[in-house]
Design a protein around this motif. Structure first.
Motif, short mmCIF file in Angstrom:
data_model
loop_
_atom_site.label_atom_id
_atom_site.label_comp_id
_atom_site.label_asym_id
_atom_site.label_seq_id
_atom_site.Cartn_x
_atom_site.Cartn_y
_atom_site.Cartn_z
N SER A 161 -68.85 -9.95 -24.44
CA SER A 161 -67.68 -9.10 -24.66
C SER A 161 -67.74 -8.42 -26.03
O SER A 161 -68.24 -8.99 -27.00
N SER A 162 -67.19 -7.21 -26.09
CA SER A 162 -67.06 -6.53 -27.38
C SER A 162 -65.80 -6.98 -28.11
O SER A 162 -65.59 -6.62 -29.26
N ASN A 163 -64.96 -7.77 -27.44
CA ASN A 163 -63.75 -8.28 -28.08
C ASN A 163 -64.06 -9.52 -28.90
O ASN A 163 -64.79 -10.39 -28.49
N ALA A 164 -63.48 -9.60 -30.09
CA ALA A 164 -63.80 -10.69 -31.00
C ALA A 164 -63.39 -12.05 -30.46
O ALA A 164 -64.02 -13.06 -30.79
N LEU A 165 -62.35 -12.10 -29.66
CA LEU A 165 -61.87 -13.38 -29.15
C LEU A 165 -62.27 -13.62 -27.70
O LEU A 165 -61.70 -14.46 -27.03
N ASP A 166 -63.25 -12.89 -27.22
CA ASP A 166 -63.74 -13.03 -25.84
C ASP A 166 -62.72 -12.57 -24.81
O ASP A 166 -61.56 -12.30 -25.12
N SER A 176 -58.23 -9.84 -27.74
CA SER A 176 -58.22 -8.95 -28.91
C SER A 176 -59.07 -7.72 -28.65
O SER A 176 -59.80 -7.63 -27.68
N GLN A 177 -58.96 -6.77 -29.57
CA GLN A 177 -59.89 -5.66 -29.66
C GLN A 177 -60.85 -5.98 -30.79
O GLN A 177 -60.44 -6.23 -31.87
N ARG A 178 -62.05 -6.15 -30.61
CA ARG A 178 -63.12 -6.28 -31.60
C ARG A 178 -62.77 -6.83 -32.97
O ARG A 178 -63.57 -6.83 -33.87
#
Length: 281
Positions: A161-166, A176-178
């Protein structure tokens, strides 16, 4: 404070209904030893919020690699019919039953969602949208949500995922968003909606539906497929509601192309049916 996205304004009562009618884990005793002692994988702490586990093949047996331990958080909420042990998953008959149950559940939740929002889709558009929901769930995590190891339970996460919190669950709802400070879907996580496959399906489908209702009216989306893919572009990347809306950042654009191509191929080919037939043999 006004919610950033339309689906964040919806009441939790929408997704907290019992869609599956499966037996829950209430009678499964909590483990009495530390999970680390089992030697089943590597644990990484994600921004002091939860532990992300990279589990061994012998535990996940092809159902993802990255997971969150939800044994205590989700006590009494986990549907046992959809949280199979490695031995259950390797049993062809049990795996067959799992896929058929998810297939029915996707249809049931999708119909309930459309009814909840006033039956605004009909005819061929409704048929296409319901098919897109099957493709969406398959694209995000191959219809996987929870797994069981002894008396521990895990929810599948995205490993890329590109999201920091998966991204969590069968429709990969993002935290989250990245960046960890850019939280998303906080009410969903606060309600522990991630504990139930029915809840994650409803919430993810609701997000896609509300995006689709915008994408379907845009001039950049001409055909029925353009509308479905344009909605998935926004759902997966948050960049554009258009099927041809791409970032100038090369790496992010490549991610968009992979995501939309995967979704489109699953939709056109009904990949889930092909995979189900192969795995049921």
């Amino acid at each position: 404070m006004t919610a950033k996205y339309a689906w964040e304004e919806e009441p939790a009562s929408r997704w907290l209904r019992d869609f599956s009618h499966s037996a829950r884990d209430s009678r499964v005793p909590l483990p009495t030893t530390a999970l680390e002692q089992e030697g089943i994988g590597e644990k990484l702490t994600v921004h002091d919020l939860f532990d992300r586990w990279v589990l061994n093949e012998s535990v996940h047996v092809g159902r993802g690699t990255h997971f969150a331990d939800v044994t205590q958080d989700c006590k009494g909420k986990i549907e046992l019919d959809f949280a199979l042990t490695p031995a259950q998953w390797q049993n062809p008959a049990r795996r067959n039953r799992y896929y058929r149950s998810v297939d029915r559940l996707v249809t049931k939740v999708g119909r309930r969602l459309l009814a909840d929002f006033g039956h605004q889709l009909s005819g061929r558009e409704k048929v296409a949208f319901m098919r897109a929901l099957h493709a969406l769930a398959w694209q995000e995590s191959l219809w996987q949500h929870s797994i069981r190891y002894k008396n521990w339970f895990f929810v599948v996460l995205s490993g890329t995922s590109s999201n920091a919190l998966d991204d969590w669950g069968i429709t990969q709802v993002a935290r989250s968003q990245r960046h960890p400070d850019e939280r998303l879907n906080e009410r969903f996580f606060a309600s522990k909606g991630y504990c139930s496959i029915g809840s994650t399906l409803y919430y993810g489908f609701m997000e896609y539906y509300l995006i689709y209702m915008n994408a379907r009216s845009l001039p950049c989306n001409d055909t029925a497929m353009d509308k479905l893919v344009g909605a998935y572009n926004q759902y997966a990347s948050g960049f554009s509601f258009c099927h041809d809306g791409f970032s100038e950042d090369e790496a992010f654009r490549a991610y968009q192309v992979r995501a939309m191509t995967g979704f489109g191929n699953h939709y056109e080919n009904r990949t889930w049916l092909q995979e189900m037939n192969q795995r049921m043999q």
